[in-house]
Design a protein around this motif. Structure first.
Motif, PDB file in Angstrom:
ATOM      1  N   TYR A   1      -8.448  -5.515   2.994  1.00 47.74           N
ATOM      2  CA  TYR A   1      -6.542  -5.684   2.753  1.00 47.74           C
ATOM      3  C   TYR A   1      -6.654  -5.650   4.129  1.00 47.74           C
ATOM      4  O   TYR A   1      -7.184  -4.007   4.687  1.00 47.74           O
ATOM      5  N   GLU A   2      -5.319  -5.987   4.804  1.00 49.77           N
ATOM      6  CA  GLU A   2      -5.014  -5.789   6.101  1.00 49.77           C
ATOM      7  C   GLU A   2      -3.620  -5.540   6.736  1.00 49.77           C
ATOM      8  O   GLU A   2      -2.934  -6.887   4.939  1.00 49.77           O
ATOM      9  N   HIS A   3      -3.087  -5.136   7.089  1.00 51.62           N
ATOM     10  CA  HIS A   3      -1.524  -5.634   6.881  1.00 51.62           C
ATOM     11  C   HIS A   3      -1.389  -7.161   8.041  1.00 51.62           C
ATOM     12  O   HIS A   3      -2.028  -7.431   8.686  1.00 51.62           O
TER      13      HIS A   3
ATOM     14  N   ASN B   1     -11.255  -8.131   6.707  1.00 51.14           N
ATOM     15  CA  ASN B   1     -10.043  -7.608   7.457  1.00 51.14           C
ATOM     16  C   ASN B   1      -9.076  -8.327   8.892  1.00 51.14           C
ATOM     17  O   ASN B   1      -8.242  -8.778   8.709  1.00 51.14           O
TER      18      ASN B   1
ATOM     19  N   PRO C   1       1.004  -1.654   0.478  1.00 53.69           N
ATOM     20  CA  PRO C   1       0.068  -0.159  -0.379  1.00 53.69           C
ATOM     21  C   PRO C   1       0.490   1.103   0.104  1.00 53.69           C
ATOM     22  O   PRO C   1       2.149   1.105   0.019  1.00 53.69           O
TER      23      PRO C   1
ATOM     24  N   PRO D   1       6.519  -1.916   8.021  1.00 53.15           N
ATOM     25  CA  PRO D   1       5.253  -2.102   7.326  1.00 53.15           C
ATOM     26  C   PRO D   1       5.455  -2.569   5.574  1.00 53.15           C
ATOM     27  O   PRO D   1       5.960  -1.575   5.327  1.00 53.15           O
TER      28      PRO D   1
ATOM     29  N   TYR E   1      -6.830   0.695   1.384  1.00 53.00           N
ATOM     30  CA  TYR E   1      -7.090  -0.266   1.366  1.00 53.00           C
ATOM     31  C   TYR E   1      -7.870  -1.157   2.286  1.00 53.00           C
ATOM     32  O   TYR E   1      -7.845  -2.028   1.835  1.00 53.00           O
ATOM     33  N   ARG E   2      -8.105  -0.727   3.993  1.00 55.06           N
ATOM     34  CA  ARG E   2      -8.299  -1.409   5.146  1.00 55.06           C
ATOM     35  C   ARG E   2     -10.101  -0.922   4.421  1.00 55.06           C
ATOM     36  O   ARG E   2     -10.547  -1.770   4.676  1.00 55.06           O
TER      37      ARG E   2
ATOM     38  N   ASP F   1      -1.047   4.346   0.804  1.00 51.90           N
ATOM     39  CA  ASP F   1      -1.603   4.799   2.014  1.00 51.90           C
ATOM     40  C   ASP F   1      -2.408   3.224   3.025  1.00 51.90           C
ATOM     41  O   ASP F   1      -3.511   2.826   2.015  1.00 51.90           O
ATOM     42  N   TYR F   2      -2.033   2.727   3.835  1.00 49.70           N
ATOM     43  CA  TYR F   2      -3.453   1.416   4.598  1.00 49.70           C
ATOM     44  C   TYR F   2      -4.502   2.422   4.401  1.00 49.70           C
ATOM     45  O   TYR F   2      -5.204   1.301   4.240  1.00 49.70           O
ATOM     46  N   ARG F   3      -4.741   3.431   4.926  1.00 47.31           N
ATOM     47  CA  ARG F   3      -6.582   3.637   4.922  1.00 47.31           C
ATOM     48  C   ARG F   3      -6.946   3.205   3.149  1.00 47.31           C
ATOM     49  O   ARG F   3      -8.331   3.032   3.429  1.00 47.31           O
TER      50      ARG F   3
ATOM     51  N   MET G   1      -0.084  -5.906   2.312  1.00 53.07           N
ATOM     52  CA  MET G   1      -1.490  -6.232   3.381  1.00 53.07           C
ATOM     53  C   MET G   1      -1.984  -7.523   2.262  1.00 53.07           C
ATOM     54  O   MET G   1      -1.093  -7.408   1.353  1.00 53.07           O
TER      55      MET G   1
END
Length: 385
Positions: free
Chosen positions: A123-125, A338, A112, A273, A118-119, A114-116, A276
């Motif tokens: 999707y999750e870390h 997630n 990602p 990190p 794709y969450r 930006d994690y926000r 994801m």
């Protein structure tokens, strides 16, 4: 808006979009579109016959819980600037997820920006790396134990052997075959990088992939079978001390460099990190697990983008035989896709998910059965496209 797979005549616009959205070198850009791009794995969004957004679904095999899965690595998610804010990303990502479900893929990964973003799509870390930043002088006391040489295509069998050995106790890694390493050589060369291999009397026992970046030597990957190979690479890095003052080394979270340096306070060590993951087909994922347990529970899965996952499932396991069926019965537990993805990728365990408030428990007895499904492991994914 219309979503479809790319055609030959779309390539020019897809390339223009990539160039606008990503800060890649010309060498890497050429490498990607000559070696990785495939119209059959590319989705585009168009309005009035004009392409405004695109993404690619690059194909790999990932190993989870000692089992290989075909997986799509989502890359190149991009939209022309004049079309942003119109919902193109939501449309193309939802279409991609449902295409993967239709293709019977069970999991997917992405790196990602930006994690926000794709969450939101489930999707999750799921994967960290360790990053060392240090003055190169810290490495001066190590010694080379063996022979180092620049790797060539003839060394691919040795590179595969080292990679397998390095990851033998890890999870969540990409299977690498001869074709993979042939492409990797092209990728590294496209950005003026280097691959060196280390050999002892028994053959190859390590390799290093690195780049010369301004005043820093950046090590993208370092894999080794034994401690002598690792020490040799640390000395090899130091031997660049007339060119570079700093070294930046990325590796698996359980890398052993931190045990070898005399003063850790002189090294900046970060958890980085990296990747994801997402479960695409929950039913098939659970059915694919190797579990020598007995368990029975009703699990409500919340998934806003793949309707087939967004149901209550009865999970029944007897002597390793797994049956997962939709049910109209009340749920024992509720969990979103997630958190399930983090559990499925073995990044967290059930106790951590509970502590984080990610599981709604209606039956504590059935929770004990749910806890049997997942164990925590060390993941290592180091693919960039």
């Amino acid at each position: 808006m219309k979503v479809r797979f790319a055609k030959d005549e779309d390539l020019k616009e897809i390339k223009e979009m990539w160039k606008y959205c990503f800060d890649d070198t010309q060498g890497f850009f050429n490498y990607y579109f000559e070696n990785k791009y495939n119209k059959e794995n590319t989705l585009v969004v168009e309005i009035d016959n004009n392409i405004i957004s695109s993404l690619q679904l690059n194909q790999y095999k990932i190993v989870l819980n000692n089992k290989p899965y075909d997986t799509s690595y989502v890359v190149g998610v991009s939209t022309f600037p004049d079309a942003r804010g119109k919902g193109a990303m939501k449309i193309i990502m939802k279409s991609a997820l449902n295409e993967l479900y239709k293709k019977n893929q069970i999991v997917s990964i992405l790196m990602p920006i930006d994690y926000r973003l794709y969450r939101y799509f489930g999707y999750e870390h799921c994967c960290d790396q360790i990053e060392y930043n240090m003055d190169i002088e810290i490495l001066k006391d190590f010694k080379i134990n063996g022979n180092l040489k620049k790797a060539s295509l003839e060394d691919i069998p040795g590179l595969i052997d080292v990679y397998k050995s390095f990851l033998k106790d890890k999870n969540g890694y990409i299977l690498r075959d001869e074709n993979y390493f042939e492409n990797l050589f092209k990728e590294i060369n496209s950005e003026d990088g280097y691959i060196y291999i280390h050999e002892n009397e028994e053959g190859p026992d390590g390799y290093i992939i690195y780049f010369k970046m301004d005043k820093t030597l950046f090590v993208r990957e370092i894999a080794y079978k034994n401690i002598n190979a690792l020490k040799s690479f640390l000395k090899f890095i130091y031997n660049h001390n007339t060119q570079f003052k700093k070294a930046n080394i990325s590796s698996s979270i359980d890398d052993k460099i931190k045990y070898l340096t005399l003063n850790l306070r002189n090294i900046d060590i970060k958890i980085k990190p990296f990747m994801m993951g997402r479960i695409i087909n929950f039913k098939k994922f659970i059915e694919s697990l190797n579990l020598n347990i007995d368990a029975n529970l009703n699990l409500k899965v919340e998934d806003d983008f793949i309707d087939e996952n967004n149901k209550v499932f009865n999970i029944n396991i007897r002597k390793g035989e797994i049956e997962v069926l939709e049910t109209n019965e009340n749920e024992d537990l509720t969990i979103d896709i997630n958190t399930l993805s983090q559990l499925g990728f073995s990044y967290i365990d059930t106790k951590e998910a509970l502590f984080l408030g990610k599981i709604n428990v209606k039956s504590k007895d059935r929770l004990k059965d749910f806890e049997k499904l997942f164990t925590k492991k060390i993941n290592y994914i180091n693919e960039y496209v």
